[in-house]
Every structure is written in C-alpha cells, then in structure tokens.
Design an enzyme around this catalytic site. Sequence first.
Site, short mmCIF file in Angstrom:
data_model
loop_
_atom_site.label_atom_id
_atom_site.label_comp_id
_atom_site.label_asym_id
_atom_site.label_seq_id
_atom_site.Cartn_x
_atom_site.Cartn_y
_atom_site.Cartn_z
N CYS A 171 -4.66 12.81 13.01
CA CYS A 171 -5.28 11.45 13.11
C CYS A 171 -5.14 10.74 14.11
O CYS A 171 -4.27 11.30 14.92
CB CYS A 171 -4.97 10.66 11.69
SG CYS A 171 -3.59 10.07 11.58
N ILE A 174 3.19 18.34 8.12
CA ILE A 174 3.90 18.22 6.75
C ILE A 174 4.85 19.48 6.57
O ILE A 174 5.18 19.75 5.52
CB ILE A 174 2.70 18.33 5.64
CG1 ILE A 174 2.00 19.69 5.72
CG2 ILE A 174 2.01 17.22 5.73
CD1 ILE A 174 1.66 19.80 4.04
N LEU A 206 8.11 19.46 6.95
CA LEU A 206 9.22 18.97 6.32
C LEU A 206 9.10 18.98 4.83
O LEU A 206 9.94 19.18 4.17
CB LEU A 206 9.72 17.55 6.70
CG LEU A 206 10.33 17.66 8.32
CD1 LEU A 206 10.46 16.16 8.91
CD2 LEU A 206 11.35 18.58 8.58
N ASP A 258 4.51 0.65 11.74
CA ASP A 258 3.27 -0.09 11.43
C ASP A 258 3.14 -1.60 11.87
O ASP A 258 2.23 -2.17 11.47
CB ASP A 258 3.18 -0.11 9.80
CG ASP A 258 2.99 1.37 9.37
OD1 ASP A 258 2.74 2.53 10.27
OD2 ASP A 258 3.61 1.89 8.21
N ARG A 267 0.77 14.35 12.88
CA ARG A 267 0.86 14.33 11.29
C ARG A 267 1.35 15.43 10.80
O ARG A 267 0.53 15.94 9.71
CB ARG A 267 -0.19 13.31 10.71
CG ARG A 267 -0.58 12.22 11.42
CD ARG A 267 0.16 10.89 11.18
NE ARG A 267 0.54 10.41 10.09
CZ ARG A 267 0.19 9.54 9.17
NH1 ARG A 267 -0.87 8.82 9.57
NH2 ARG A 267 0.76 9.11 8.55
N ARG A 324 -8.73 -0.34 4.28
CA ARG A 324 -7.74 0.44 3.68
C ARG A 324 -6.68 -0.22 3.30
O ARG A 324 -5.75 0.55 2.59
CB ARG A 324 -7.55 1.69 4.62
CG ARG A 324 -8.82 2.56 5.00
CD ARG A 324 -8.35 3.79 5.85
NE ARG A 324 -7.12 4.25 5.53
CZ ARG A 324 -5.97 4.57 6.42
NH1 ARG A 324 -6.27 4.40 7.79
NH2 ARG A 324 -4.83 4.60 5.83
N LYS A 371 1.00 -1.18 -0.05
CA LYS A 371 0.17 -0.09 0.05
C LYS A 371 1.08 1.41 0.18
O LYS A 371 0.46 2.28 -0.84
CB LYS A 371 -0.79 -0.16 1.24
CG LYS A 371 -1.41 1.43 1.40
CD LYS A 371 -2.39 1.23 2.87
CE LYS A 371 -1.48 1.63 4.27
NZ LYS A 371 -1.41 3.07 4.38
N ASN A 372 1.84 1.15 0.99
CA ASN A 372 2.56 2.48 1.07
C ASN A 372 3.53 2.65 -0.04
O ASN A 372 4.23 3.76 -0.23
CB ASN A 372 3.23 2.50 2.37
CG ASN A 372 2.10 2.75 3.62
OD1 ASN A 372 1.18 2.91 3.16
ND2 ASN A 372 2.81 2.66 4.92
N1 EPU Z 1 7.15 14.48 10.55
C1 EPU Z 1 7.07 15.71 10.85
N2 EPU Z 1 7.01 16.57 9.72
C2 EPU Z 1 6.85 16.24 8.36
C3 EPU Z 1 6.57 14.72 8.35
C4 EPU Z 1 6.51 13.94 9.27
O1 EPU Z 1 7.52 16.16 12.14
O2 EPU Z 1 6.37 17.08 7.44
C5 EPU Z 1 7.22 13.37 11.58
C6 EPU Z 1 5.96 12.80 12.08
O3 EPU Z 1 5.12 13.44 13.00
C7 EPU Z 1 6.38 11.35 12.71
C8 EPU Z 1 7.50 11.18 11.70
O4 EPU Z 1 8.15 12.49 11.12
O5 EPU Z 1 6.72 11.77 13.80
C9 EPU Z 1 7.49 10.16 10.64
O6 EPU Z 1 6.60 10.45 9.92
P1 EPU Z 1 6.50 10.08 8.09
O7 EPU Z 1 6.57 11.31 7.48
O8 EPU Z 1 7.85 8.89 7.85
O9 EPU Z 1 4.94 9.36 8.17
P2 EPU Z 1 4.23 9.46 6.68
O10 EPU Z 1 5.24 9.36 5.39
O11 EPU Z 1 3.01 10.38 6.96
C10 EPU Z 1 4.23 6.94 6.02
C11 EPU Z 1 3.08 5.88 5.87
C12 EPU Z 1 2.81 5.42 7.47
C13 EPU Z 1 3.95 5.03 8.37
C14 EPU Z 1 5.05 6.22 8.21
C15 EPU Z 1 6.31 5.61 9.08
C16 EPU Z 1 2.09 6.04 3.88
C17 EPU Z 1 0.89 6.59 2.97
N3 EPU Z 1 2.27 6.09 5.37
O12 EPU Z 1 3.74 8.06 6.64
O13 EPU Z 1 1.92 4.19 7.16
O14 EPU Z 1 3.51 4.66 9.74
O15 EPU Z 1 5.33 6.48 7.01
O16 EPU Z 1 6.94 4.52 8.38
O17 EPU Z 1 3.15 5.82 3.36
C18 EPU Z 1 0.13 2.78 7.81
O18 EPU Z 1 0.30 2.34 6.94
O19 EPU Z 1 -0.62 2.32 8.62
C19 EPU Z 1 0.85 4.08 8.06
C20 EPU Z 1 0.34 4.88 9.09
#
Ligand code: EPU
Length: 420
Positions: A115, A122, A124, A306, A120, A398, A22-23
């Site tokens: 969520c 953005i 970065l 995850d 969550r 999902r 999925k990811n």
């Molecule tokens: N973070 C920031 N700023 C940002 C982005 C992230 O501080 O701009 C922080 C987040 O708050 C968190 C950490 O960085 O503490 C890691 O978050 P990341 O950005 O890596 O998560 P994501 O990219 O939003 C993806 C997966 C998640 C998975 C995470 C971590 C997808 C669609 N989602 O999310 O998957 O948990 O990476 O590996 O790829 C799931 O499949 O159940 C799921 C939640």
Amino acid sequence: MDSFLIKGSVPLHGEVAISGAKNAVLPIMAATLLTAEPCVIRRVPNLSDVKFMGQILTWLGAHVRFEGDSVHIQARKIKGAGDYDLIRKMRGSICVMGPLLGRLKKAAVSLPGGCVIGARPINLHLKGFAALGAKVMIENGYVHASAKRLVGSAMFLGGRAGSTVLGTANVMMAATLAEGVTVIESAACEPEVVDLANFLIAMGAQISGAGSPTLTITGVKELHGAEHEVIPDRIEAATYAIAAVATNGEITLRGARADHLRAVLDKLKDAGAGIERRGADITIRRNGRLKPVDITTLPYSGFPTDVQAQMMALMTLTPGISIITERIFESRFMHVSEMTRLGADIEIEGPSAIVKGGKPLSGAPVMASDLRASAALVIAGLAARGTTQVNRVYHIDRGYENIDGKLRQLGARIERIEES
Ligand code: EPU
C-alpha cells in the site's frame, strides 16, 4: 469522493470524546471467529474499516449486528476462506487468518498487496503459523495454511523493523487453540495487542506476558463467548492533541489513556505544549513559543509511526529545524509533497524528513494519500491561513469517527463537500 473544505487559523477549544481504537477493534472482531458462542464488543467506533470487517465476518458465516456503539457477533458455523475483494480493501482483514486456522485448522485468504505506506509483507505471520505446525503455501495470489493439529512451540517473530502488531495478534489467536505452550519472542507490546489478549482471556484463553516482548499462550480445547469494551484510540487522541497545539488552542481529550500516549505527550511537551491530566481526561494547550523536536518512529513504547505525519504538520509551524525519522514503514512520507503545497519547507533524506519550520502555511487544494497523511493535512489546513481543500477524505473515514463533526464542536470551520 468527499472532500473537506477548511477555513484555517481558528484556535480549537473545548472537549472531544475519544472513540474506541480502530487497531484494537479489528483483531478483536476477528477473534470472535474462535468460538461458536455469541460475543459482544462495546465502544466500537463507527468507521468504514469496522464495517468492512463486519462484512468479512458475515461472508465467512458469522452473524454480525451493530447496535449503537456495540457489535454482537456469533460465528456459529464458519468457512475457511476469506472474500478476496474485501480482504484486498483493508489490510487489517489479514487477521482473520489466525482465528480461522485456530478454529478450523485451515485458512485461505488473498495475499494482501502493498500500500502507499510501504511493502507490508506478511512473512512473519506465516513464520508463526508454520512454527505452530501449519503447512503454509502461496498459490495464485492466495495464502493457504492448514494443519492436522496445531502444536505450540517457541518462536521469534522480530523482523527488520522490530516486532509486528498484526503478526503477533494473528499467531496469538491461532495459538489459543493449539496443543501445548507457545512462546512468542519479540512479540509486539502495543496496547492494541494487550486489549486483544484481554478479550481472548475473557473468552477462556490462557495468555501471560501481554504488553511485554515475551508472550506465552497455553492452548485450550475451546473458547467461549465474552463481552469486552475496546480501549480508547491513542492515535485519535494524539491527533486532536496535536491539532490543539498547532492551532494555539486548548482541548480536553475525554476518556483517553495517558499511559498509552507517553511518547507522544513527552514530545509535545518538548515542543512547547502544556499538559494536564485529571483521571481519564487530558487537557492540552500551547505554552508560549513552539520549539523544534527530533522524532524517530519505533514500535511501542516508542513514538508511533501512526502519529508521524501529524507531528510533521506541527513541526512545519515550528521555527527551526526538526528531523523526523521513519523506521517502521519505508515510504510513509506521501504527505510531504502535499504539505509543500501549503508552503511547508521539507526535504527528504533517506528515512528522514528535514523540516525547516516556521513559515506561515497558506491554504491550497491537497490530496489525502492514506489515513494518517489525511489527518496531518487536516491539521495543517486548520493552522494555515485561508482555505484548504483536502480531497479523497474516504481515507480519513476509515480511521477517524466523525472527524469533521468533532472538529466543528471544537470550533473549527470545516465542511464536508459530499460527492454528488
Ligand atoms: N513486517 C514484516 N513482516 C511481516 C509483518 C510486518 O517485515 O510479516 C514489517 C512491516 O513491513 C513494517 C513492520 O514490520 O516494517 C511493522 O509492521 P506491523 O506488522 O507492526 O504493522 P501492521 O500490524 O500491519 C499495524 C497497524 C498500522 C500501524 C502498524 C505499526 C492495524 C490494522 N494496523 O499494522 O496502522 O501503522 O501496526 O504500528 O493494526 C494505521 O492505523 O494508519 C495503520 C497503518
């Protein structure tokens, strides 16, 4: 809302085919927006999140056609703004922003909310877009990014919890069409980022260092259509592996990637699992008594967040004390109170859950709060005595393709109660 009725205490036996990740598929589908030419993606899991992404791309002007386990996408002409309701429904949809910015030099999407697993942010993603020369603005709940030209630069994308998966994906996609060289330091090393990089390379992008913390992208004028097969879902594979150990059964994971699962398989071995690899098959069983293990979630190649909830389900069955520390998301323990309803003894102390395992679980009605929490409750229900009803399983749909069907094939007594 559908629910699952599980009659527990049945050891799982047999083979299960692992679906596409999925990811990986979500950002890969978004990446097709970078070209006007047709793309074909194979090994696409049939999931509601994938359908949502298809709807978002359609709304943006792409032609999307699902056929068996493939999706054909052609984004001949697109618009630069995302459907706000759809983007809110699925956080993964934020990754249309990088391709829109790369191709059109402008993008506007609604700011995704928090969520149940945490805030969550953005920031970065936006830092990376700004480093490429985009003007980034947040106004009335929308994020706007625009640039006359995108220009490659060196940037550091590490945050409080380390690298960001979708942030790295988003900035990498925008940078493929920027002028000059972009270097992302503290890039995410997850296999899903590597899979996306491989798809972009097949489209004509120049990327090196995928899978390492330093990612280098040399911008090109345009990208072309490509075909790609998505990697197997390591989180799905880990979930079935844990279910095999939790139910004292034996499962062969078909078409899995053991090299993507090292941290999980290593912990399962410490917990008392026997693991055998034959090519792309991994057979996993319980080897005698379960042993407690301590786990800390980390960015790849550490133990994945995850899989934290599913591993906790296993530790509730394991005599002794296990400490599970969540370092990626601040509130990813929503499953704890539901596991307690099944008789588990778990205390939360800051970012750690202290699991006093070994008491038999007994079935009860429980509520799924997010995707991985739901999978953990299903595992707990499969191992518990009596009947467990897991409510709100739309969360699980999902991210797990046909989970009830696959579990039934393994001998589980699980039934989907459809909402009337
Ligand atoms: N973070 C920031 N700023 C940002 C982005 C992230 O501080 O701009 C922080 C987040 O708050 C968190 C950490 O960085 O503490 C890691 O978050 P990341 O950005 O890596 O998560 P994501 O990219 O939003 C993806 C997966 C998640 C998975 C995470 C971590 C997808 C669609 N989602 O999310 O998957 O948990 O990476 O590996 O790829 C799931 O499949 O159940 C799921 C939640």
